[in-house]
Design a protein around this motif. Structure first.
Motif, PDB file in Angstrom:
ATOM      1  N   GLU A  11      42.234 -33.857  20.404  1.00  0.00           N
ATOM      2  CA  GLU A  11      42.713 -33.720  21.780  1.00  0.00           C
ATOM      3  C   GLU A  11      44.233 -33.684  21.857  1.00  0.00           C
ATOM      4  N   TYR A  14      45.423 -30.235  20.773  1.00  0.00           N
ATOM      5  CA  TYR A  14      45.080 -29.238  21.785  1.00  0.00           C
ATOM      6  C   TYR A  14      46.076 -29.274  22.943  1.00  0.00           C
ATOM      7  N   TYR A  15      46.359 -30.473  23.445  1.00  0.00           N
ATOM      8  CA  TYR A  15      47.262 -30.594  24.580  1.00  0.00           C
ATOM      9  C   TYR A  15      48.720 -30.306  24.201  1.00  0.00           C
ATOM     10  N   LEU A  18      48.837 -26.592  24.297  1.00  0.00           N
ATOM     11  CA  LEU A  18      48.845 -26.148  25.697  1.00  0.00           C
ATOM     12  C   LEU A  18      50.242 -26.320  26.299  1.00  0.00           C
ATOM     13  N   LEU A  83      44.626 -21.668  19.592  1.00  0.00           N
ATOM     14  CA  LEU A  83      44.330 -22.323  20.871  1.00  0.00           C
ATOM     15  C   LEU A  83      43.199 -21.597  21.596  1.00  0.00           C
ATOM     16  N   THR A  84      43.215 -20.277  21.572  1.00  0.00           N
ATOM     17  CA  THR A  84      42.175 -19.482  22.210  1.00  0.00           C
ATOM     18  C   THR A  84      40.815 -19.731  21.557  1.00  0.00           C
ATOM     19  N   GLU A  86      39.926 -22.411  19.872  1.00  0.00           N
ATOM     20  CA  GLU A  86      39.516 -23.784  20.164  1.00  0.00           C
ATOM     21  C   GLU A  86      38.990 -23.890  21.592  1.00  0.00           C
ATOM     22  N   TYR A  87      39.635 -23.221  22.523  1.00  0.00           N
ATOM     23  CA  TYR A  87      39.164 -23.200  23.912  1.00  0.00           C
ATOM     24  C   TYR A  87      37.743 -22.625  23.968  1.00  0.00           C
ATOM     25  N   LEU A  90      35.218 -25.142  22.526  1.00  0.00           N
ATOM     26  CA  LEU A  90      34.950 -26.239  23.461  1.00  0.00           C
ATOM     27  C   LEU A  90      34.097 -25.763  24.639  1.00  0.00           C
ATOM     28  N   LYS A  91      34.404 -24.584  25.144  1.00  0.00           N
ATOM     29  CA  LYS A  91      33.641 -24.024  26.262  1.00  0.00           C
ATOM     30  C   LYS A  91      32.185 -23.797  25.857  1.00  0.00           C
TER      31      LYS A  91
END
Length: 105
Positions: A11, A14-15, A18, A83-84, A86-87, A90-91
């Motif tokens: 986390e 990830y942040y 972002l 990041l894309t 990983e997004y 997670l989605k």
């Protein structure tokens, strides 16, 4: 390749990424992480600067400015790709769980 070194992101990682979709210095990154996570994630300086060094080493972020001890960074194309992915991962996890969790939520 960087994706192998960072198979999944924690986390804080990830942040941090972002936060770096816009140019930021360390203090700004810490504040943005807390803001983006609605206060759930707080990154201290030791963790942050260790992660920034690893990200920079793997071309996930790049240094954009240096003014004394203040350094600014931004995410690279490699980082955006990571990041894309990983997004999307997670989605997909949330979508997969939605069917099974609906009776518990």
């Amino acid at each position: 390749m960087a994706r192998e070194a960072f198979q999944t992101l924690t986390e804080p990682m990830y942040y941090i990424l972002l936060a770096l979709t816009g140019e930021c210095c360390g203090v700004d990154i810490m504040n943005k992480v807390e803001e983006l996570s609605h206060g759930r994630i707080r990154v201290g300086p030791g963790t942050l600067y260790a992660m920034l060094a690893r990200f920079e080493q793997h071309d996930i972020i790049r240094l954009t400015a240096e003014d004394g001890r203040r350094k600014s960074y931004v995410i690279t194309d490699t980082g955006i790709d990571m990041l894309t992915k990983e997004y999307a991962r997670l989605k997909t996890m949330v979508e997969d769980g939605a069917l099974y969790m609906k009776d518990f939520l």
